[in-house]
Enzyme design. Structure first.
Site, short mmCIF file in Angstrom:
data_model
loop_
_atom_site.label_atom_id
_atom_site.label_comp_id
_atom_site.label_asym_id
_atom_site.label_seq_id
_atom_site.Cartn_x
_atom_site.Cartn_y
_atom_site.Cartn_z
N ASP A 180 0.85 -1.19 0.00
CA ASP A 180 0.00 0.00 0.00
C ASP A 180 0.89 1.24 0.00
OD1 ASP A 180 -1.88 1.94 0.40
OD2 ASP A 180 -2.67 1.12 2.28
N ASP A 211 -3.76 2.37 -5.37
CA ASP A 211 -2.47 2.40 -4.68
C ASP A 211 -2.24 1.19 -3.77
OD1 ASP A 211 -4.24 3.05 -2.62
OD2 ASP A 211 -2.75 4.31 -1.63
N GLU A 212 -2.96 0.11 -4.04
CA GLU A 212 -2.85 -1.08 -3.20
C GLU A 212 -2.86 -2.32 -4.08
OE1 GLU A 212 -5.86 -1.89 -0.17
OE2 GLU A 212 -6.05 0.28 -0.07
#
Ligand SMILES: [Mg+2]
Length: 406
Positions: free
Chosen positions: A9, A105-106
């Site tokens: 993350d 974003d993960e």
């Protein structure tokens, strides 16, 4: 066979990307979100320096300004974040092809077969973090565990720039002393209710009889919460390619002139699209209405959403903008369809006008989707589509040719 799942993350992603683009911002309280003079806009991402002032994602910009008057406020540039996200995905692919982007974003990676290439998983995690920092000048946090849920919780509690690995079999012991708020599905409201019942820690969820939890969150919710508290989660990485668009259409058995009959069918098709969209972990930025008239002329009308969304409510709002355009031509309708495009991975950092309300909707849709997974799409219909009797629409099953074929 027991697997090892790595959850990665990016830390304060939008703010970190902005800082990488403009290093002058480094070390400053940076707040990314909305437009400065729009009273309704909210914080999408805040640097850790800004968080020290109490600024949080989804907080109204006006409130962030009061908390952090010396903060630097900049609007979102979504295209840029998407590009960085794709480059990060390419870095992750150097370790394993078994990747599932969970949002912009993960990501979750099944590293079971890759650990030996790095001697151990700590070295593998360090490699990824270093690559991303070198190439993109942003930091990431890594959690590794037996399943996606525990790996994500591990990452969440050691942010920013962190690394935490939970051995297989230790899930329950790891979660027990943590706050109930770490469990998926426990938002601020549920957390408050649980705390009202004296349930502060995950351990206490396990000690509470399931019917008591069911009173609060329904039997499905209670079951899920119990499983989560025990550290049970999926270790399946879905590597499917992201579709370009999702669409459903249907042909009427007799050409239809009455839009009061056409609209509910359209709403139903939209709900089906939204369901597929959410099952893929995606959001849409563009809704297109397709109308084929009785003379075989086909028209499409497109509406761009102010923010990507996967919620029926947002898609139905878009449709309400489009329907008058389809109606404008006073001709019988042979076929109608809905198409969702400009698809992106679900972005929980997105601006949400009314966080509480949207959260409630998301929860509702998640339980609606859970029921549909078990019993089929037609088992649950939302208000707008309830009156789809009469013309061709049946349950969500897709049929070739005339009915709601793609
Ligand atoms: Mg993040």
């Amino acid at each position: 066979m027991s697997r090892r799942i790595l959850h990665i993350d990016m830390d304060a992603f939008f703010a970190s990307v902005e800082t990488a683009l403009n290093p002058v911002l480094r070390g400053k309280p940076l707040i990314v979100g909305g437009s400065a003079d729009d009273a309704r806009s909210v914080v999408s991402s805040a640097s850790y320096e800004a968080r020290r002032y109490g600024v949080r994602s989804a907080m109204p910009i006006a409130q962030a300004r009061r908390l952090c008057p010396e903060g630097i406020f900049i609007p979102c540039s979504h295209g840029v974040y998407g590009e960085v996200s794709r480059r990060i995905e390419a870095i992750l692919e150097t370790v394993t092809p078994c990747i599932q982007m969970a949002s912009i974003d993960e990501a979750n990676l099944d590293i079971t077969g890759s650990i030996h290439l790095f001697n151990n998983e700590a070295a593998l995690a360090a490699h990824l973090k270093k690559r991303i920092e070198e190439r993109e000048h942003i930091t990431a946090t890594v959690g590794i565990a037996a399943n996606k849920m525990v790996a994500k919780i591990a990452a969440n509690i050691c942010k920013p720039d962190g690394y935490l690995s939970i051995d297989n079999g230790m899930e329950r012991a790891f979660l027990a002393p943590l706050s109930v708020g770490v469990l998926p599905g426990v938002g601020p409201n549920t957390r408050e209710s649980l705390e009202g019942m004296g349930i502060m820690m995950v351990r206490q969820v396990l000690e509470t009889p399931e019917p008591m939890l069911a009173n609060l969150m329904g039997s499905h919710g209670a079951r899920c919460l119990k499983d989560a508290a025990m550290g049970m989660g999926s270790d399946i990485i879905e590597t499917r390619q992201k579709p370009k668009s999702i669409s459903r259409e249907t042909t009427f058995s007799t050409d239809e002139l009455d839009w009061a009959k056409i609209e509910p069918v359209l709403f139903r098709l939209t709900e089906q699209c939204a369901y597929s969209l959410r099952s893929e972990g995606l959001e849409t930025g563009r809704v297109t209405l397709k109308v084929r008239y009785s003379d075989f002329q086909t028209k499409t009308f497109t509406f761009s959403l102010p923010e990507p969304s996967g919620l029926d409510s947002a898609l139905l709002r878009a449709l309400r903008e489009l329907i008058p355009k389809g109606k404008a031509r006073r001709a019988r309708v042979r076929l109608i369809g809905v198409n969702l495009s400009a698809l992106s991975y679900s972005q929980h950092q997105m601006e949400l006008f009314d966080r509480e309300r949207e959260e409630k909707w998301e929860r509702t849709m998640r339980s609606v989707d859970a029921v549909r997974d078990k019993l089929g799409f037609g088992s649950v219909g939302l208000g707008s589509a309830l009156c789809t009797n009469g013309n061709d629409m049946r349950s969500g099953r897709r049929k070739k040719g005339t009915d709601c074929g793609k």
